[in-house]
Design a protein around this motif. Structure first.
Motif, PDB file in Angstrom:
ATOM      1  N   UNK A   1       0.820  -1.212   0.000  1.00 42.48           N
ATOM      2  CA  UNK A   1       0.000   0.000   0.000  1.00 42.48           C
ATOM      3  C   UNK A   1       0.858   1.268   0.000  1.00 42.48           C
ATOM      4  N   UNK A   2       1.975   1.247   0.734  1.00 43.57           N
ATOM      5  CA  UNK A   2       2.754   2.466   0.954  1.00 43.57           C
ATOM      6  C   UNK A   2       4.016   2.559   0.113  1.00 43.57           C
ATOM      7  N   UNK A   3       4.278   1.576  -0.731  1.00 45.58           N
ATOM      8  CA  UNK A   3       5.542   1.601  -1.479  1.00 45.58           C
ATOM      9  C   UNK A   3       5.633   2.816  -2.394  1.00 45.58           C
ATOM     10  N   UNK A   4       4.497   3.275  -2.938  1.00 48.50           N
ATOM     11  CA  UNK A   4       4.520   4.422  -3.827  1.00 48.50           C
ATOM     12  C   UNK A   4       4.904   5.717  -3.143  1.00 48.50           C
ATOM     13  N   UNK A   5       4.820   5.769  -1.811  1.00 49.50           N
ATOM     14  CA  UNK A   5       5.179   6.991  -1.092  1.00 49.50           C
ATOM     15  C   UNK A   5       6.677   7.121  -0.862  1.00 49.50           C
TER      16      UNK A   5
ATOM     17  N   UNK B   1       9.833   5.087  -6.376  1.00 48.62           N
ATOM     18  CA  UNK B   1       9.174   4.933  -7.675  1.00 48.62           C
ATOM     19  C   UNK B   1       9.687   3.709  -8.424  1.00 48.62           C
ATOM     20  N   UNK B   2      10.544   2.946  -7.758  1.00 46.91           N
ATOM     21  CA  UNK B   2      11.114   1.759  -8.393  1.00 46.91           C
ATOM     22  C   UNK B   2      10.109   0.616  -8.328  1.00 46.91           C
TER      23      UNK B   2
ATOM     24  N   UNK C   1       8.047  -4.733  -6.083  1.00 53.55           N
ATOM     25  CA  UNK C   1       7.564  -6.080  -6.364  1.00 53.55           C
ATOM     26  C   UNK C   1       8.399  -7.118  -5.625  1.00 53.55           C
ATOM     27  N   UNK C   2       9.716  -6.935  -5.669  1.00 53.00           N
ATOM     28  CA  UNK C   2      10.608  -7.910  -5.025  1.00 53.00           C
ATOM     29  C   UNK C   2      10.381  -7.953  -3.517  1.00 53.00           C
ATOM     30  N   UNK C   3      10.260  -6.786  -2.890  1.00 55.71           N
ATOM     31  CA  UNK C   3      10.066  -6.750  -1.433  1.00 55.71           C
ATOM     32  C   UNK C   3       8.748  -7.410  -1.043  1.00 55.71           C
TER      33      UNK C   3
END
Length: 242
Positions: A80-84, A87-88, A93-95
């Motif tokens: 949910x928060x990766x975009x904050x 931008x990779x 995805x890997x995490x």
């Protein structure tokens, strides 16, 4: 002494009003403390303490319970928060995939075995046919009620969360992250199905062993009556769990 002299000379003064007896009579009473009802395996301190700390104190395996919720919550939080934070797309995805894999392995091999005493796996025989194998602990050693309750909540609640994220992705036409949500649902639902059938298999085998020993609901039943009762109950359990 003269007969006309008064017997008492002087005046009689009133008592000092400031000298008032003090005590507990009439004082406001303190509210009575509510009784604490204890369940087996808890103490008065753990029963009064709530929240995460209270759950971990009452748990028989707090480390396994903590990592069960840690991996599952971390996977959803990163998604949910990766975009904050970055931008990779590949890194996100890997995490998430790593966290989902850790959660799947931990739930299947560690949390299920320690918290509820259940385990399942799939094996292939020499003829190439696959079959499910279920493992459960001895019924005489039941699981901790807190551990069992929190395990089943985590097992069924988090797939609903991923299902909600799937609906959101479809509504927003966010196709790039859709495979991750589908992978998370596959991992979570696999554990749901596996542990559900493992629990049913454990209950069926426990009932069969109890009936085989002639002990039905704590009453010893032997001879022809035990065989009749055992057959009826086995058929009913077979329809229920089969």
């Amino acid at each position: 002494m003269s007969a006309s002299a008064p017997l008492l000379s002087g005046t009689i003064e009133a008592d000092d009003d400031t000298l008032i007896a003090r005590g507990n009579i009439g004082a406001p009473s303190k509210p009575a403390r509510e009784p604490v009802v204890l369940v087996p395996g808890t103490t008065a301190g753990s029963a009064e303490e709530g929240g995460i700390a209270g759950i971990l104190k009452q748990s028989s395996h707090p480390t396994a319970l903590l990592f069960l919720y840690l991996f599952r919550s971390a996977a959803i939080a990163v998604y949910v928060l990766c975009g904050l934070f970055t931008d990779n797309y590949v890194l996100s995805i890997v995490v998430v995939v790593v966290l989902l894999s850790l959660d799947f392995w931990n739930t299947r091999n560690v949390a299920g075995r320690t918290l509820v005493g259940l385990r399942y796996w799939n094996e292939v025989d020499d003829e190439g046919e696959s079959s499910w194998v279920f493992e459960s602990r001895d019924p005489s050693r039941p699981a901790n009620p807190i551990d069992a309750k929190m395990f089943w909540i985590a097992l069924y609640a988090y797939p609903l969360g991923w299902l909600a994220l799937l609906v959101v992705s479809l509504l927003k036409f966010n196709v790039s992250f859709l495979p991750i949500v589908l992978l998370a649902l596959v991992f979570n639902l696999s554990n749901v199905v596996g542990f559900t059938y493992a629990d049913r298999d454990a209950q069926r085998r426990w009932a069969s062993s109890a009936l085989g020993s002639g002990n039905v609901l704590g009453f010893g039943v032997g001879g022809i009556g035990g065989q009749i009762v055992g057959g009826v109950v086995r058929n009913g359990l077979g329809r229920l769990f089969g």
